[in-house]
Write a protein that holds these residues in place. Structure first.
Motif, mmCIF file in Angstrom:
data_model
loop_
_atom_site.group_PDB
_atom_site.id
_atom_site.type_symbol
_atom_site.label_atom_id
_atom_site.label_comp_id
_atom_site.label_asym_id
_atom_site.label_seq_id
_atom_site.Cartn_x
_atom_site.Cartn_y
_atom_site.Cartn_z
ATOM 1 N N SER A 1 -3.010 10.366 17.145
ATOM 2 C CA SER A 1 -4.177 10.874 17.415
ATOM 3 C C SER A 1 -5.539 9.616 16.756
ATOM 4 O O SER A 1 -6.190 10.240 17.686
ATOM 5 N N ASN A 2 -5.491 9.589 15.559
ATOM 6 C CA ASN A 2 -5.694 8.187 15.324
ATOM 7 C C ASN A 2 -6.348 7.466 16.289
ATOM 8 O O ASN A 2 -7.759 6.776 15.961
ATOM 9 N N ILE A 3 -5.887 6.176 16.702
ATOM 10 C CA ILE A 3 -5.998 5.337 17.856
ATOM 11 C C ILE A 3 -6.460 5.989 18.269
ATOM 12 O O ILE A 3 -7.102 5.246 19.345
ATOM 13 N N ILE A 4 -6.598 7.043 19.228
ATOM 14 C CA ILE A 4 -6.763 7.898 20.284
ATOM 15 C C ILE A 4 -8.884 8.546 20.034
ATOM 16 O O ILE A 4 -9.423 7.929 20.946
ATOM 17 N N ASN B 1 0.797 -0.936 -0.270
ATOM 18 C CA ASN B 1 -0.291 -0.182 -0.311
ATOM 19 C C ASN B 1 1.127 1.299 0.158
ATOM 20 O O ASN B 1 2.013 1.063 -0.526
ATOM 21 N N ARG B 2 0.830 2.140 -0.178
ATOM 22 C CA ARG B 2 1.213 3.949 -0.269
ATOM 23 C C ARG B 2 0.453 4.370 0.871
ATOM 24 O O ARG B 2 -1.080 4.858 1.547
ATOM 25 N N GLY B 3 1.722 5.310 1.446
ATOM 26 C CA GLY B 3 1.191 6.032 2.439
ATOM 27 C C GLY B 3 1.063 5.622 4.285
ATOM 28 O O GLY B 3 0.278 5.866 4.906
ATOM 29 N N CYS B 4 1.557 4.237 4.282
ATOM 30 C CA CYS B 4 1.207 3.740 5.544
ATOM 31 C C CYS B 4 2.618 4.098 6.809
ATOM 32 O O CYS B 4 2.636 4.890 6.612
ATOM 33 N N TRP B 5 0.918 4.320 8.462
ATOM 34 C CA TRP B 5 2.120 5.451 9.384
ATOM 35 C C TRP B 5 3.663 4.683 9.420
ATOM 36 O O TRP B 5 3.956 6.098 9.098
ATOM 37 N N GLU B 6 3.732 3.638 9.087
ATOM 38 C CA GLU B 6 5.011 3.592 9.510
ATOM 39 C C GLU B 6 6.464 3.358 8.730
ATOM 40 O O GLU B 6 7.213 3.805 8.444
ATOM 41 N N VAL B 7 5.915 3.964 7.199
ATOM 42 C CA VAL B 7 6.344 4.512 6.411
ATOM 43 C C VAL B 7 7.169 5.860 6.768
ATOM 44 O O VAL B 7 7.739 6.371 6.341
ATOM 45 N N ALA C 1 6.954 6.821 10.610
ATOM 46 C CA ALA C 1 6.814 7.598 11.899
ATOM 47 C C ALA C 1 7.489 5.675 12.615
ATOM 48 O O ALA C 1 8.360 6.063 14.080
ATOM 49 N N SER C 2 8.354 5.056 11.537
ATOM 50 C CA SER C 2 9.292 4.278 12.546
ATOM 51 C C SER C 2 10.393 5.207 12.577
ATOM 52 O O SER C 2 10.702 6.015 11.981
ATOM 53 N N ALA C 3 11.645 3.892 12.955
ATOM 54 C CA ALA C 3 12.575 4.358 13.282
ATOM 55 C C ALA C 3 13.160 4.832 12.069
ATOM 56 O O ALA C 3 14.000 5.665 11.839
ATOM 57 N N ASN C 4 13.566 3.801 11.253
ATOM 58 C CA ASN C 4 13.627 3.803 9.717
ATOM 59 C C ASN C 4 13.564 5.005 8.958
ATOM 60 O O ASN C 4 13.695 5.234 8.472
ATOM 61 N N ALA C 5 12.152 5.382 9.560
ATOM 62 C CA ALA C 5 11.646 6.360 8.419
ATOM 63 C C ALA C 5 12.545 7.746 9.253
ATOM 64 O O ALA C 5 13.457 8.395 8.064
ATOM 65 N N LEU C 6 12.842 7.559 10.745
ATOM 66 C CA LEU C 6 13.019 9.129 10.499
ATOM 67 C C LEU C 6 14.906 9.058 10.445
ATOM 68 O O LEU C 6 15.546 10.063 10.003
ATOM 69 N N TYR D 1 8.866 14.687 11.835
ATOM 70 C CA TYR D 1 8.320 13.336 12.564
ATOM 71 C C TYR D 1 7.920 13.093 13.774
ATOM 72 O O TYR D 1 6.434 11.924 13.545
ATOM 73 N N LEU D 2 7.796 14.193 14.480
ATOM 74 C CA LEU D 2 6.903 13.832 15.332
ATOM 75 C C LEU D 2 5.892 14.537 15.240
ATOM 76 O O LEU D 2 4.417 13.342 15.371
ATOM 77 N N GLU D 3 5.310 15.261 13.501
ATOM 78 C CA GLU D 3 3.775 15.509 13.785
ATOM 79 C C GLU D 3 3.272 13.643 12.771
ATOM 80 O O GLU D 3 2.230 13.941 12.833
ATOM 81 N N PHE D 4 4.493 13.261 12.127
ATOM 82 C CA PHE D 4 3.725 12.129 11.595
ATOM 83 C C PHE D 4 3.409 10.781 12.426
ATOM 84 O O PHE D 4 1.715 10.483 12.988
ATOM 85 N N VAL D 5 4.392 11.356 13.534
ATOM 86 C CA VAL D 5 4.302 9.770 15.365
ATOM 87 C C VAL D 5 3.007 10.536 15.471
ATOM 88 O O VAL D 5 1.927 9.240 15.865
#
Length: 312
Positions: free
Chosen positions: A246-249, A175-181, A183-188, A237-241
């Motif tokens: 926020s969605n989870i909440i 897929n495209r645009g997944c959160w981990e792309v 917000a992950s440490a690799n993304a950072l 990066y923190l905005e992505f996280v």
């Protein structure tokens, strides 16, 4: 006494856990994930016996064994449906383990086990609902609702693969645009390298030494020293996280959200900006996970409480 097994692509970790959630003894061996699953499970069983014996207990004193595995797990059947980093496909973990040790065996996803461990004995203890998010090479997560691991028709929550950018970067899941792309440490690490290329004067170069030396700490370290490019990288990066948090909440309204993984070592430098972004949901406490790598062992060890309801 219970045994908790944290099965990973790199290591197999086993811990002997008492009824209070204390790890009395633990050990680990390399997984060597390229092998047939029967060899990996044999090592899991042998290490379990070793940990038990070295702790001074007999096999008869072990009430059950809990296993946390990557991938999609069918807990009812004791089968790992799919785990790409282990080359598991419909792998009968429970049945195979019991060939070596005929003891009750419970199975769940490793991220669910970590969340359950935090709920039982970590920073979510005393809550009925919590979500644990791990920012590692990917983004993992487990959801606890009414004290139980939340599972659905596909066995578990894949929080890292919620889509936060419809036209975004491609994820390994397809897929495209997944959160981990994002917000992950690799993304950072990737975002930091891109920022360094655009800002040759940045302190991030001094912190990392080279593009190859970049870690999840590089941008945070530079930002703390007043580096504007480092701060901009951290903020983005923190905005992505925070978008994912926020969605989870909004979806689960948990009492607590715990953030784990190496990035969580940044403490309040990580947490406060996320809290500010999610300020409309102040009733949910956002904090760090407490148990580190032990969370998976403890959560796996208590799987009997989840699935057999033997612990009151």
């Amino acid at each position: 006494m219970y045994l908790g097994i944290d099965l990973g692509g790199t290591n197999i970790a086993v811990g002997l856990v008492d009824r209070d959630g204390n790890i009395l003894h633990k050990d680990k061996v390399k997984t060597r994930a390229d092998r047939h699953y029967s060899e990996i499970v044999k090592d899991m069983a042998e290490l379990s016996k070793k940990v038990t014996e070295e702790s001074g207990f007999s096999k008869s004193e072990i009430e059950w064994v809990g296993i946390g595995s990557p991938g999609s797990c069918d807990s009812e059947r004791g089968v790992v449906v799919s785990a790409s980093n282990l080359n598991f496909k419909n792998t009968p973990i429970r049945e195979e383990f019991q060939k070596h040790w005929n003891v009750p065996v419970y199975l769940a996803n490793d991220a669910d086990c970590a969340a359950y461990g935090e709920a039982m004995r970590g920073n979510a203890k005393g809550t009925s609902s919590s979500v644990t998010v791990t920012l590692g090479s990917g983004v993992g997560g487990g959801v606890i609702i009414n004290g139980n691991i939340m599972t659905g028709v596909n066995f578990g929550s894949e929080l890292g693969h919620m889509i936060i950018n419809f036209d975004g970067e491609k994820c390994k899941c397809g897929n495209r645009g997944c959160w981990e792309v994002y917000a992950s440490a690799n993304a950072l690490v990737r975002q930091t390298r891109e920022a360094m290329k655009q800002n040759p004067e940045s302190l991030m170069w001094k912190e990392a030494g080279s593009l190859e030396g970049v870690s999840g700490r590089t941008a945070f370290s530079a930002a703390k020293k007043g580096d504007a490019a480092g701060q901009k990288t951290v903020d983005k990066y923190l905005e992505f996280v925070a978008i994912g948090i926020s969605n989870i909440i909004e979806i689960f309204q948990p009492e607590k959200i715990l953030i784990g993984g190496g990035v969580a070592n940044e403490g309040e430098s990580l947490l406060q900006p996320i809290r500010n972004f999610c300020k409309s949901s102040r009733s949910t406490i956002i904090t760090t996970a407490a148990l580190g790598n032990d969370a998976g062992i403890i959560g796996a060890a208590f799987l009997g409480a989840q699935y057999a309801k033997k612990i009151k």
